[in-house]
Design an enzyme around this catalytic site. Structure first.
Site, PDB file in Angstrom:
ATOM      1  CG  LEU A 294      -4.194  -6.357   3.648  1.00 47.81           C
ATOM      2  CD1 LEU A 294      -5.571  -6.970   3.539  1.00 47.81           C
ATOM      3  CD2 LEU A 294      -3.413  -6.581   2.361  1.00 47.81           C
ATOM      4  CE  LYS A 295       0.255   0.475   8.946  1.00 47.34           C
ATOM      5  NZ  LYS A 295       1.315  -0.436   8.497  1.00 47.34           N
ATOM      6  CG  LEU A 296      -7.757  -3.385   4.365  1.00 42.00           C
ATOM      7  CD1 LEU A 296      -8.739  -4.349   5.007  1.00 42.00           C
ATOM      8  CD2 LEU A 296      -7.736  -3.554   2.854  1.00 42.00           C
TER       9      LEU A 296
ATOM     10  CG  ASP B  69     -11.157   1.163  -1.196  1.00 41.06           C
ATOM     11  OD1 ASP B  69     -12.121   1.871  -1.551  1.00 41.06           O
ATOM     12  OD2 ASP B  69     -10.321   0.716  -1.989  1.00 41.06           O
ATOM     13  CB  ILE B  70     -16.111   1.858  -0.351  1.00 41.56           C
ATOM     14  CG1 ILE B  70     -15.657   1.032  -1.567  1.00 41.56           C
ATOM     15  CG2 ILE B  70     -16.162   3.334  -0.672  1.00 41.56           C
ATOM     16  CD1 ILE B  70     -16.655   1.067  -2.718  1.00 41.56           C
TER      17      ILE B  70
ATOM     18  N   GLY C  53      13.090  -0.401  18.249  1.00 44.10           N
ATOM     19  CA  GLY C  53      14.296  -0.822  17.525  1.00 44.10           C
ATOM     20  C   GLY C  53      14.702   0.209  16.494  1.00 44.10           C
TER      21      GLY C  53
ATOM     22  N   GLY D  47      13.506   3.660  16.797  1.00 39.62           N
ATOM     23  CA  GLY D  47      14.045   4.423  17.921  1.00 39.62           C
ATOM     24  C   GLY D  47      13.553   4.101  19.321  1.00 39.62           C
TER      25      GLY D  47
ATOM     26  N   GLY E  25      10.081  -5.439  13.614  1.00 38.32           N
ATOM     27  CA  GLY E  25      10.409  -5.999  12.309  1.00 38.32           C
ATOM     28  C   GLY E  25      11.899  -6.118  12.057  1.00 38.32           C
TER      29      GLY E  25
HETATM   30  O1  3DU Z   1      10.350  -0.543  12.131  1.00 34.82           O
HETATM   31  P1  3DU Z   1      10.229  -2.052  12.085  1.00 34.82           P
HETATM   32  O2  3DU Z   1      11.091  -2.712  11.055  1.00 34.82           O
HETATM   33  O3  3DU Z   1      10.367  -2.666  13.458  1.00 34.82           O
HETATM   34  O4  3DU Z   1       8.754  -2.421  11.585  1.00 34.82           O
HETATM   35  C1  3DU Z   1       7.605  -1.846  12.098  1.00 34.82           C
HETATM   36  C2  3DU Z   1       6.396  -2.500  11.489  1.00 34.82           C
HETATM   37  O5  3DU Z   1       5.237  -1.904  12.010  1.00 34.82           O
HETATM   38  C3  3DU Z   1       6.296  -2.367   9.972  1.00 34.82           C
HETATM   39  O6  3DU Z   1       5.790  -3.596   9.486  1.00 34.82           O
HETATM   40  C4  3DU Z   1       5.322  -1.255   9.729  1.00 34.82           C
HETATM   41  O7  3DU Z   1       4.525  -1.446   8.588  1.00 34.82           O
HETATM   42  C5  3DU Z   1       4.449  -1.344  10.973  1.00 34.82           C
HETATM   43  N1  3DU Z   1       3.914  -0.062  11.403  1.00 34.82           N
HETATM   44  C6  3DU Z   1       4.692   0.994  11.716  1.00 34.82           C
HETATM   45  O8  3DU Z   1       5.914   0.936  11.665  1.00 34.82           O
HETATM   46  C7  3DU Z   1       4.105   2.194  12.139  1.00 34.82           C
HETATM   47  C8  3DU Z   1       2.799   2.305  12.265  1.00 34.82           C
HETATM   48  O9  3DU Z   1       2.283   3.408  12.721  1.00 34.82           O
HETATM   49  C9  3DU Z   1       2.039   1.196  11.968  1.00 34.82           C
HETATM   50  C10 3DU Z   1       2.624   0.032  11.546  1.00 34.82           C
END
Ligand code: 3DU
Length: 223
Positions: A62-64, A66-67, A174, A177, A194
């Site tokens: 969720l990359k929260l 907030d409070i 991937g 890079g 991902g």
């Molecule tokens: O680039 P990919 O498709 O391999 O996905 C990377 C995942 O990691 C993706 O879900 C994204 O929300 C998460 N992520 C970052 O890419 C970079 C960050 O700094 C933190 C999380």
């Protein structure tokens, strides 16, 4: 296992495509990280179905930021399904991360904090505050932190400062890079991958190849 698969979208209304991919790769990955687009598109049934086939760490991304009260209410929605949640660290402790951490501890869930990000813009603010971020992470003592495979020297700094117990999860391999195994080489425990898996015509084969490349990458760096 050193790979956490990131799932940010599905191509079907019921999410069956995700279930079918996970059925094929679940036994090869350390965890499954679900992103916002996926969580907003589907209801909790999908999480429940994922849970049935994949018992490994289910991370809700969720990359929260907030409070505390609002973060706790948000996380509460996922508490029957998730093992871990991701929050930003820049929001600080008092009235925010302290409350979230207490709630997660009480409910046997893990906190993962973003320490730095994989995109270039992370250098503008996050990376200028490394000292403060590390201080905060020491204070909050989360289970894990997210650090970029795209700037692996940052992983080295955090590992040196925080020791070996904290888990480092590293995205950027991937499509963004970084080479598989490169973050592991610099001290990460897991690489979050991902699109290289989820957009592949053969996700099972892609996962196998990535794991092989991770092993090769780690072998190369030890030489
Ligand atoms: O680039 P990919 O498709 O391999 O996905 C990377 C995942 O990691 C993706 O879900 C994204 O929300 C998460 N992520 C970052 O890419 C970079 C960050 O700094 C933190 C999380």
């Amino acid at each position: 296992m050193t790979l956490v698969v990131a799932i940010d979208r599905s191509n079907t209304e019921d999410g069956k495509d995700i279930i079918s991919i996970l059925n094929n790769i679940c036994n090869m990955v350390a965890g499954v990280k679900l992103g916002m687009p996926l969580l907003l598109k589907h209801d909790l049934n999908l999480l429940s179905n994922i849970r049935k086939i994949c018992r490994n760490n289910l991370i809700i991304d969720l990359k929260l930021a907030d409070i505390g009260e609002v973060m706790v209410e948000t996380v509460e929605l996922f508490k029957n399904y998730a093992d871990a949640v991701i929050a930003h660290s820049f929001i600080g402790k008092n009235g925010a991360l302290d409350k979230l951490k207490n709630y997660l501890d009480e409910n046997n869930m893990k906190l993962i904090l973003v320490g730095s990000m994989s995109h270039k813009g992370s250098e503008e603010i996050y990376d200028k505050e490394i000292g403060n971020i590390i201080k905060l992470i020491k204070d909050i003592n989360p289970w894990g932190i997210v650090l970029p495979a795209t700037r692996p020297e940052i992983i080295k700094v955090f590992r040196r400062e925080l020791g070996n117990e904290i888990k480092i999860l590293s995205p950027g391999v991937g499509v963004q890079g970084a080479r598989p195994g490169s973050a592991l080489c610099y001290g990460a425990d897991y690489e979050i991958i991902g699109r290289s898996i989820m957009n592949s015509p053969d996700p099972k084969e892609a996962t196998k190849v990535l794991i092989y490349e991770q092993k090769r990458g780690m072998y190369e760096c030890k030489k």
